[in-house]
Design a protein around this motif. Structure first.
Motif, PDB file in Angstrom:
ATOM      1  N   GLU A  85       2.961  -5.621   7.455  1.00  0.00           N
ATOM      2  CA  GLU A  85       2.290  -4.627   6.602  1.00  0.00           C
ATOM      3  C   GLU A  85       3.174  -4.342   5.392  1.00  0.00           C
ATOM      4  O   GLU A  85       4.328  -3.935   5.536  1.00  0.00           O
ATOM      5  CB  GLU A  85       2.061  -3.351   7.418  1.00  0.00           C
ATOM      6  CG  GLU A  85       1.426  -2.211   6.666  1.00  0.00           C
ATOM      7  CD  GLU A  85       1.279  -0.973   7.532  1.00  0.00           C
ATOM      8  OE1 GLU A  85       0.963   0.103   6.977  1.00  0.00           O
ATOM      9  OE2 GLU A  85       1.479  -1.075   8.765  1.00  0.00           O
ATOM     10  N   GLN A  86       2.643  -4.570   4.208  1.00  0.00           N
ATOM     11  CA  GLN A  86       3.404  -4.321   2.988  1.00  0.00           C
ATOM     12  C   GLN A  86       3.220  -2.867   2.555  1.00  0.00           C
ATOM     13  O   GLN A  86       2.093  -2.385   2.412  1.00  0.00           O
ATOM     14  CB  GLN A  86       2.944  -5.267   1.879  1.00  0.00           C
ATOM     15  CG  GLN A  86       3.148  -6.741   2.226  1.00  0.00           C
ATOM     16  CD  GLN A  86       2.725  -7.665   1.108  1.00  0.00           C
ATOM     17  OE1 GLN A  86       3.291  -7.620   0.007  1.00  0.00           O
ATOM     18  NE2 GLN A  86       1.743  -8.509   1.368  1.00  0.00           N
ATOM     19  N   VAL A  87       4.341  -2.179   2.335  1.00  0.00           N
ATOM     20  CA  VAL A  87       4.321  -0.739   2.080  1.00  0.00           C
ATOM     21  C   VAL A  87       5.158  -0.406   0.856  1.00  0.00           C
ATOM     22  O   VAL A  87       6.223  -0.992   0.632  1.00  0.00           O
ATOM     23  CB  VAL A  87       4.864   0.035   3.301  1.00  0.00           C
ATOM     24  CG1 VAL A  87       4.977   1.520   2.990  1.00  0.00           C
ATOM     25  CG2 VAL A  87       3.962  -0.174   4.509  1.00  0.00           C
ATOM     26  N   SER A  88       4.675   0.557   0.064  1.00  0.00           N
ATOM     27  CA  SER A  88       5.396   1.055  -1.103  1.00  0.00           C
ATOM     28  C   SER A  88       5.579   2.559  -0.977  1.00  0.00           C
ATOM     29  O   SER A  88       4.695   3.259  -0.471  1.00  0.00           O
ATOM     30  CB  SER A  88       4.616   0.736  -2.380  1.00  0.00           C
ATOM     31  OG  SER A  88       5.177   1.414  -3.499  1.00  0.00           O
ATOM     32  N   ILE A  89       6.722   3.067  -1.443  1.00  0.00           N
ATOM     33  CA  ILE A  89       6.931   4.520  -1.417  1.00  0.00           C
ATOM     34  C   ILE A  89       6.659   5.160  -2.774  1.00  0.00           C
ATOM     35  O   ILE A  89       6.830   6.367  -2.930  1.00  0.00           O
ATOM     36  CB  ILE A  89       8.350   4.877  -0.947  1.00  0.00           C
ATOM     37  CG1 ILE A  89       9.404   4.314  -1.903  1.00  0.00           C
ATOM     38  CG2 ILE A  89       8.593   4.406   0.481  1.00  0.00           C
ATOM     39  CD1 ILE A  89      10.799   4.890  -1.677  1.00  0.00           C
ATOM     40  N   GLY A  90       6.235   4.366  -3.749  1.00  0.00           N
ATOM     41  CA  GLY A  90       5.913   4.969  -5.042  1.00  0.00           C
ATOM     42  C   GLY A  90       5.832   3.937  -6.142  1.00  0.00           C
ATOM     43  O   GLY A  90       6.239   2.778  -5.979  1.00  0.00           O
ATOM     44  N   ASP A  91       5.299   4.357  -7.261  1.00  0.00           N
ATOM     45  CA  ASP A  91       5.104   3.462  -8.402  1.00  0.00           C
ATOM     46  C   ASP A  91       6.339   3.421  -9.291  1.00  0.00           C
ATOM     47  O   ASP A  91       6.341   3.875 -10.445  1.00  0.00           O
ATOM     48  CB  ASP A  91       3.876   3.893  -9.208  1.00  0.00           C
ATOM     49  CG  ASP A  91       2.593   3.777  -8.411  1.00  0.00           C
ATOM     50  OD1 ASP A  91       2.577   3.011  -7.429  1.00  0.00           O
ATOM     51  OD2 ASP A  91       1.611   4.460  -8.758  1.00  0.00           O
ATOM     52  N   TYR A  92       7.403   2.910  -8.731  1.00  0.00           N
ATOM     53  CA  TYR A  92       8.642   2.731  -9.478  1.00  0.00           C
ATOM     54  C   TYR A  92       9.437   1.632  -8.780  1.00  0.00           C
ATOM     55  O   TYR A  92       9.139   1.250  -7.654  1.00  0.00           O
ATOM     56  CB  TYR A  92       9.457   4.028  -9.549  1.00  0.00           C
ATOM     57  CG  TYR A  92       9.569   4.751  -8.236  1.00  0.00           C
ATOM     58  CD1 TYR A  92      10.568   4.442  -7.316  1.00  0.00           C
ATOM     59  CD2 TYR A  92       8.655   5.753  -7.897  1.00  0.00           C
ATOM     60  CE1 TYR A  92      10.664   5.087  -6.109  1.00  0.00           C
ATOM     61  CE2 TYR A  92       8.744   6.412  -6.686  1.00  0.00           C
ATOM     62  CZ  TYR A  92       9.747   6.088  -5.788  1.00  0.00           C
ATOM     63  OH  TYR A  92       9.836   6.731  -4.582  1.00  0.00           O
TER      64      TYR A  92
ATOM     65  N   LYS B 115       0.849  -1.194   0.000  1.00  0.00           N
ATOM     66  CA  LYS B 115       0.000   0.000   0.000  1.00  0.00           C
ATOM     67  C   LYS B 115       0.889   1.250   0.000  1.00  0.00           C
ATOM     68  O   LYS B 115       1.953   1.258   0.621  1.00  0.00           O
ATOM     69  CB  LYS B 115      -0.897   0.013   1.236  1.00  0.00           C
ATOM     70  CG  LYS B 115      -1.956  -1.073   1.261  1.00  0.00           C
ATOM     71  CD  LYS B 115      -2.819  -0.934   2.506  1.00  0.00           C
ATOM     72  CE  LYS B 115      -3.906  -1.998   2.547  1.00  0.00           C
ATOM     73  NZ  LYS B 115      -4.737  -1.873   3.774  1.00  0.00           N
ATOM     74  N   PRO B 116       0.449   2.317  -0.652  1.00  0.00           N
ATOM     75  CA  PRO B 116       1.252   3.549  -0.655  1.00  0.00           C
ATOM     76  C   PRO B 116       1.430   4.098   0.761  1.00  0.00           C
ATOM     77  O   PRO B 116       0.480   4.126   1.550  1.00  0.00           O
ATOM     78  CB  PRO B 116       0.421   4.509  -1.523  1.00  0.00           C
ATOM     79  CG  PRO B 116      -0.437   3.626  -2.364  1.00  0.00           C
ATOM     80  CD  PRO B 116      -0.748   2.429  -1.511  1.00  0.00           C
ATOM     81  N   LEU B 117       2.637   4.514   1.066  1.00  0.00           N
ATOM     82  CA  LEU B 117       2.914   5.142   2.353  1.00  0.00           C
ATOM     83  C   LEU B 117       2.305   6.535   2.373  1.00  0.00           C
ATOM     84  O   LEU B 117       2.458   7.295   1.418  1.00  0.00           O
ATOM     85  CB  LEU B 117       4.424   5.233   2.570  1.00  0.00           C
ATOM     86  CG  LEU B 117       4.888   5.839   3.891  1.00  0.00           C
ATOM     87  CD1 LEU B 117       4.480   4.960   5.067  1.00  0.00           C
ATOM     88  CD2 LEU B 117       6.399   6.040   3.874  1.00  0.00           C
ATOM     89  N   THR B 118       1.621   6.878   3.454  1.00  0.00           N
ATOM     90  CA  THR B 118       0.978   8.188   3.580  1.00  0.00           C
ATOM     91  C   THR B 118       1.508   8.916   4.806  1.00  0.00           C
ATOM     92  O   THR B 118       2.060   8.307   5.730  1.00  0.00           O
ATOM     93  CB  THR B 118      -0.542   8.050   3.707  1.00  0.00           C
ATOM     94  OG1 THR B 118      -0.853   7.372   4.954  1.00  0.00           O
ATOM     95  CG2 THR B 118      -1.129   7.264   2.542  1.00  0.00           C
TER      96      THR B 118
END
Length: 307
Positions: free
Chosen positions: A190-197, A153-156
């Motif tokens: 918790e699976q985390v992403s910092i962006g779509d790259y 999920k995108p980090l907010t």
């Protein structure tokens, strides 16, 4: 209470890296946060200290093994609990030697709990309960476990604030083709992403996440309101900033910012923040339109759709 960051990485030499300088570096030296690394290779079972294997079903690359990574995660959970217990005990001892009283304010009379033999809830000298930042029993022994992966999920900013308010965080850095999915089925991660790259590994994402958290820790940024008007704090982007010189290459600072009229300045900042958000981040604007809006001046009001 020291915020503890545990990083599970095949490259522990990457930490603290840039977090050893500037605000984060100073906070690290002042023990406002601690940085520990765990190398999953320490939990390998073969002489080559292997942590990966070929993908089931075929395909390119290698996959991080669930058994090896789970052993490292379990070790991290145990170590985090012990560190939180230790930090909590030290905080209790420090408060007991300062302004914590083990009795309630009873106008000079002996507290009922003390007479009955029941333990008395710790209180500060002004009667308040010790806060989370005091490091007492209102903090859990566990901290969230995050895996840096483009499938997350995108980090907010909201999630960053939640993490920074806790005792710490354990971050698992992905490598190769990623993790065996059974790791997430078997552990609370918790699976985390910092962006779509795509990056070569999760270490850079971990540094981004930690920097975002560390700057929010008490005493790191100085004034507690330093980050209140920044982008994402109020859903929308921050307004444009200017400073001296007043005129540069023929471009002048907007007149309203030189007026000294704080109400007009606040209105201008709110308008520019909304305009820039509509143009640059329509996804944020959609979330913002029908929600209560915090203006850059700090005033709460209902946002009106100007379209």
């Amino acid at each position: 209470m020291t915020f503890t960051a545990q990083i599970l990485t095949l490259y522990p030499e990457m930490f603290p890296g840039p977090l050893g300088t500037s605000l984060a570096g100073r906070a690290l030296a002042e023990r406002k946060w601690a940085c520990d690394t765990i190398n999953p290779r320490e939990f390998a079972t073969d002489k080559h200290r292997s942590v990966d294997d070929t993908p089931a079903g075929g395909g390119a690359g290698m996959v991080l093994r669930a058994d090896i990574m789970a052993a490292a995660v379990d070790h991290a959970v145990e170590r985090m609990a012990e560190q939180v217990r230790s930090s909590r005990a030290q905080s209790r001892d420090g408060l007991a030697g300062n302004d914590v009283s083990t009795s309630l304010d009873t106008n000079g009379e002996e507290p009922l709990a003390a007479v009955s033999g029941e333990p008395v809830e710790p209180r500060l000298s002004d009667g308040r309960r010790p806060s989370t930042s005091s490091g007492l029993t209102d903090l859990p022994l566990t901290a969230p476990i995050l895996a840096m992966t483009p499938r997350g999920k995108p980090l907010t900013q909201a999630r960053v604030r939640e993490i920074a308010a806790g005792p710490g965080v354990t971050i698992i850095c992905g490598r190769f083709e990623g993790f065996d999915e059974r790791l997430f089925d078997a552990r609370d991660i918790e699976q985390v992403s910092i962006g779509d790259y795509i990056l070569s590994g999760g270490e850079m994402g971990a540094l981004v996440l930690l920097d975002a958290c560390i700057r929010l820790l008490p005493g790191v940024m100085g004034a507690s309101s330093s980050g209140d008007d920044e982008s994402f704090e109020n859903v929308i982007l921050e307004y444009p900033q200017y400073t001296r010189p007043q005129i540069w290459e023929g471009r002048i600072i907007p007149e309203v910012l030189r007026s000294g009229d704080h109400a007009k300045i606040a209105a201008w900042r709110k308008q520019r923040a909304e305009e820039d958000t509509r143009l640059r981040r329509p996804d944020l604007w959609e979330r913002h339109r029908d929600a209560p809006d915090q203006s850059p001046s700090g005033a709460q009001e209902k946002d009106k759709d100007k379209e």
